[in-house]
Design a protein around this motif. Structure first.
Motif, PDB file in Angstrom:
ATOM      1  N   ARG A  82      32.464  29.006  26.019  1.00  0.00           N
ATOM      2  CA  ARG A  82      32.497  29.398  27.526  1.00  0.00           C
ATOM      3  C   ARG A  82      32.346  31.130  27.682  1.00  0.00           C
ATOM      4  O   ARG A  82      31.867  31.459  28.580  1.00  0.00           O
ATOM      5  CB  ARG A  82      34.000  28.969  27.868  1.00  0.00           C
ATOM      6  CG  ARG A  82      34.123  27.532  28.177  1.00  0.00           C
ATOM      7  CD  ARG A  82      35.334  27.221  28.904  1.00  0.00           C
ATOM      8  NE  ARG A  82      36.533  27.805  28.551  1.00  0.00           N
ATOM      9  CZ  ARG A  82      37.293  27.373  27.581  1.00  0.00           C
ATOM     10  NH1 ARG A  82      37.240  26.112  27.185  1.00  0.00           N
ATOM     11  NH2 ARG A  82      38.616  28.180  27.126  1.00  0.00           N
ATOM     12  N   GLN A  83      32.672  32.045  26.364  1.00  0.00           N
ATOM     13  CA  GLN A  83      32.687  33.269  26.765  1.00  0.00           C
ATOM     14  C   GLN A  83      31.248  33.793  26.654  1.00  0.00           C
ATOM     15  O   GLN A  83      30.758  34.473  27.203  1.00  0.00           O
ATOM     16  CB  GLN A  83      33.584  33.901  25.609  1.00  0.00           C
ATOM     17  CG  GLN A  83      35.161  33.658  26.158  1.00  0.00           C
ATOM     18  CD  GLN A  83      35.872  34.299  24.666  1.00  0.00           C
ATOM     19  OE1 GLN A  83      35.476  34.616  23.739  1.00  0.00           O
ATOM     20  NE2 GLN A  83      37.205  34.501  24.875  1.00  0.00           N
ATOM     21  N   HIS A 108      29.530  33.126  29.745  1.00  0.00           N
ATOM     22  CA  HIS A 108      29.825  34.193  30.887  1.00  0.00           C
ATOM     23  C   HIS A 108      29.010  35.434  30.425  1.00  0.00           C
ATOM     24  O   HIS A 108      28.426  35.974  31.460  1.00  0.00           O
ATOM     25  CB  HIS A 108      31.522  34.429  30.629  1.00  0.00           C
ATOM     26  CG  HIS A 108      31.588  35.284  31.578  1.00  0.00           C
ATOM     27  ND1 HIS A 108      31.610  35.347  32.729  1.00  0.00           N
ATOM     28  CD2 HIS A 108      32.282  36.778  31.352  1.00  0.00           C
ATOM     29  CE1 HIS A 108      31.977  36.438  33.388  1.00  0.00           C
ATOM     30  NE2 HIS A 108      32.572  37.155  32.563  1.00  0.00           N
ATOM     31  N   LEU A 167      25.425  34.697  31.633  1.00  0.00           N
ATOM     32  CA  LEU A 167      25.481  34.696  33.177  1.00  0.00           C
ATOM     33  C   LEU A 167      25.606  36.200  33.517  1.00  0.00           C
ATOM     34  O   LEU A 167      24.817  36.486  34.723  1.00  0.00           O
ATOM     35  CB  LEU A 167      26.338  33.869  33.785  1.00  0.00           C
ATOM     36  CG  LEU A 167      26.255  32.441  33.246  1.00  0.00           C
ATOM     37  CD1 LEU A 167      27.341  31.619  34.139  1.00  0.00           C
ATOM     38  CD2 LEU A 167      25.081  31.819  33.784  1.00  0.00           C
ATOM     39  N   THR A 168      26.183  36.839  33.083  1.00  0.00           N
ATOM     40  CA  THR A 168      26.315  38.323  33.431  1.00  0.00           C
ATOM     41  C   THR A 168      25.237  39.135  33.463  1.00  0.00           C
ATOM     42  O   THR A 168      24.745  39.905  34.041  1.00  0.00           O
ATOM     43  CB  THR A 168      27.417  39.119  32.597  1.00  0.00           C
ATOM     44  OG1 THR A 168      28.703  38.337  32.976  1.00  0.00           O
ATOM     45  CG2 THR A 168      27.633  40.691  32.973  1.00  0.00           C
TER      46      THR A 168
END
Length: 465
Positions: free
Chosen positions: A213-214, A217, A220-221
């Motif tokens: 998940r990290q 993230h 996506l950033t």
């Protein structure tokens, strides 16, 4: 950092040239001594000339001889005195004239030398000051470049960190660098793109692993940073960018309203809806061998250069409504699993869909083809709509397969129309279709023929024979 060296060499060369000019001016000033020597020689020449003149005058008088006597007659003595005094007065006046002229020339030369020296001194001082200022600017530039390089290196190292928060810090550092250093924006885009091209396995839907998940993230950033500065109305816009995301795995990728020079998505995998609404691409763009797992939306996008979707796979809907392809568009052997919507699309160059597979509906309603439209060996498993489409150049549907309905109502064929060996599971509809020139190569579907109309055109009607 290396840019300052040529400038410094130029500055040193400039100072050397100015020093040479001063030396040449001093050499010119040395010409005063030849002037003095020439003036002295002129004075001597004048004296000799006067002596010659006196001698000539005496010769004209017959060189009167002085009588040896106890005393000269008064008249003769007066004549001699007149001659002597006249000569002395002439020589004195001549020397005064020569001396005055000599002083004037020397004063003028000295003044010219003083002015030249003063002017040159000012120029040298100004050049030295400018040189010092350039050195200061170069030093400042070198310091800034070293700082940027240090930040680059630090960010690159941080992007390889196993901790997500460190990788995020690296991305935000790169963003700040690009915002404040226009000349480094392309390089920073390349770094971010390289990170997105790194091997990545997306987490499964119920995957509880925090590291997956990290990483998602962080990715996506990175994608959001790119879009935030590539949109046309961005507060800080990065311009003239070439984007290389070949073989990248992208989730929920969004380039709506973005402007790019060129882009390479060859072999990329798009997870989730991929958005390219109103995006503009000034040069070549490649989606060759790209996989869209879900829908791909290109509504109102503009491709100024060549656009390649060769062997692309569209797992969901492919929406190309009102897209403008100013260059050639290639969809050779592309696969459309969901509906393919090209309504009102404009193909200014060739549209090559050879061997393309449309497993659901294919809609080219009101599409305009200004270049050749090539659908040879294309497979239409669902309905194929070319209603009111306009083919201004040749249209090739040879060896195409239409398993559903084929609709060409009110379509205009401006050049060749070739349907040789095309297979239709259902009789195609060409009601209202027209041809602009009956002399062109018209190989129409079985059961249809051209009925002559005004001029060279014609209407397609059913062959009742």
């Amino acid at each position: 950092m290396g840019e300052a060296t040529p400038q410094r060499a130029a500055d040193d060369s400039d100072l050397s040239e100015r020093g040479g000019e001063l030396a040449r001016e001093r050499e010119a000033a040395a010409g005063l001594w030849p002037i003095r020597r020439s003036l002295t020689a002129a004075a001597i020449a004048v004296v000799l000339g006067l002596a010659t003149l006196i001698t000539a005058a005496l010769a004209a008088l017959g060189f009167p001889q002085v009588q040896h006597a106890d005393s000269l007659p008064l008249a003769q003595l007066l004549d001699v005195l007149k001659v002597i005094l006249g000569t002395v007065a002439g020589v004195g006046a001549l020397f005064a004239l020569v001396t005055a002229y000599r002083r004037q020339r020397l004063a003028e030369a000295a003044h010219i030398l003083a002015e030249a020296t003063h002017t040159h001194t000012r120029q040298v001082d100004a050049a030295q000051q400018a040189h010092q200022e350039r050195l200061a600017r170069n030093a400042e530039h070198d310091t800034a470049e070293r700082r940027i390089t240090e930040l680059y290196n630090a960010a690159a190292e941080q992007l390889g960190s196993p901790q997500a928060v460190v990788r995020l810090t690296a991305l935000y550092t790169l963003e700040r660098l690009a915002n404040s250093n226009t000349g480094h924006q392309q390089t920073i885009v390349n770094i971010i793109s390289s990170y997105l091209r790194m091997p990545y396995t997306p987490p499964a839907a119920p995957d509880p692993a925090a590291q997956h998940r990290q990483e998602l993230h962080v990715r996506l950033t990175a994608q959001r940073i790119l879009r935030a500065h590539l949109t046309r109305n961005a507060a800080t816009r990065w311009t003239s960018i070439a984007l290389d995301l070949s073989d990248a795995t992208l989730t929920g990728f969004d380039l709506r309203d973005c402007a790019l020079d060129s882009a390479d998505f060859t072999g990329a995998t798009f997870l989730g809806v991929a958005r390219f609404d109103r995006a503009t691409f000034a040069e070549t763009i490649s989606f060759a061998d790209t996989t869209f797992r879900d829908s791909a939306v290109f509504v109102h996008a503009t491709f100024s250069g060549m656009a390649s979707f060769t062997h692309a796979s569209f797992g969901g809907g492919a929406v190309f409504g009102r897209v403008v392809f100013q260059g050639s568009a290639f969809f050779e052997n592309a696969t459309f699993t969901g509906d393919a919507a090209f309504g009102d699309a404009r193909f200014c160059g060739s549209a090559v869909c050879t061997g393309a597979t449309f497993r659901a509906g294919a809609a080219f309603t009101r599409a305009r083809f200004d270049g050749s439209a090539v659908f040879g060996r294309a497979v239409f498993s669902g309905s194929a709509h070319f209603d009111r489409a306009r083919f201004n150049a040749a249209a090739f549907f040879d060896d195409a397969t239409f398993s559903g309905g084929a609709f060409f109502g009110d379509t205009t064929f401006g050049d060749d129309a070739v349907f040789s060996n095309a297979e239709f599971a259902v009789s195609p509809s060409l009601d209202g279709a027209r041809v602009a020139d009956r002399s062109r190569r018209l190989l129409l579907p079985t059961g249809w023929q051209v009925q002559a109309a005004q001029d060279t055109g014609g209407r397609l009607v059913k062959d009742d024979r």
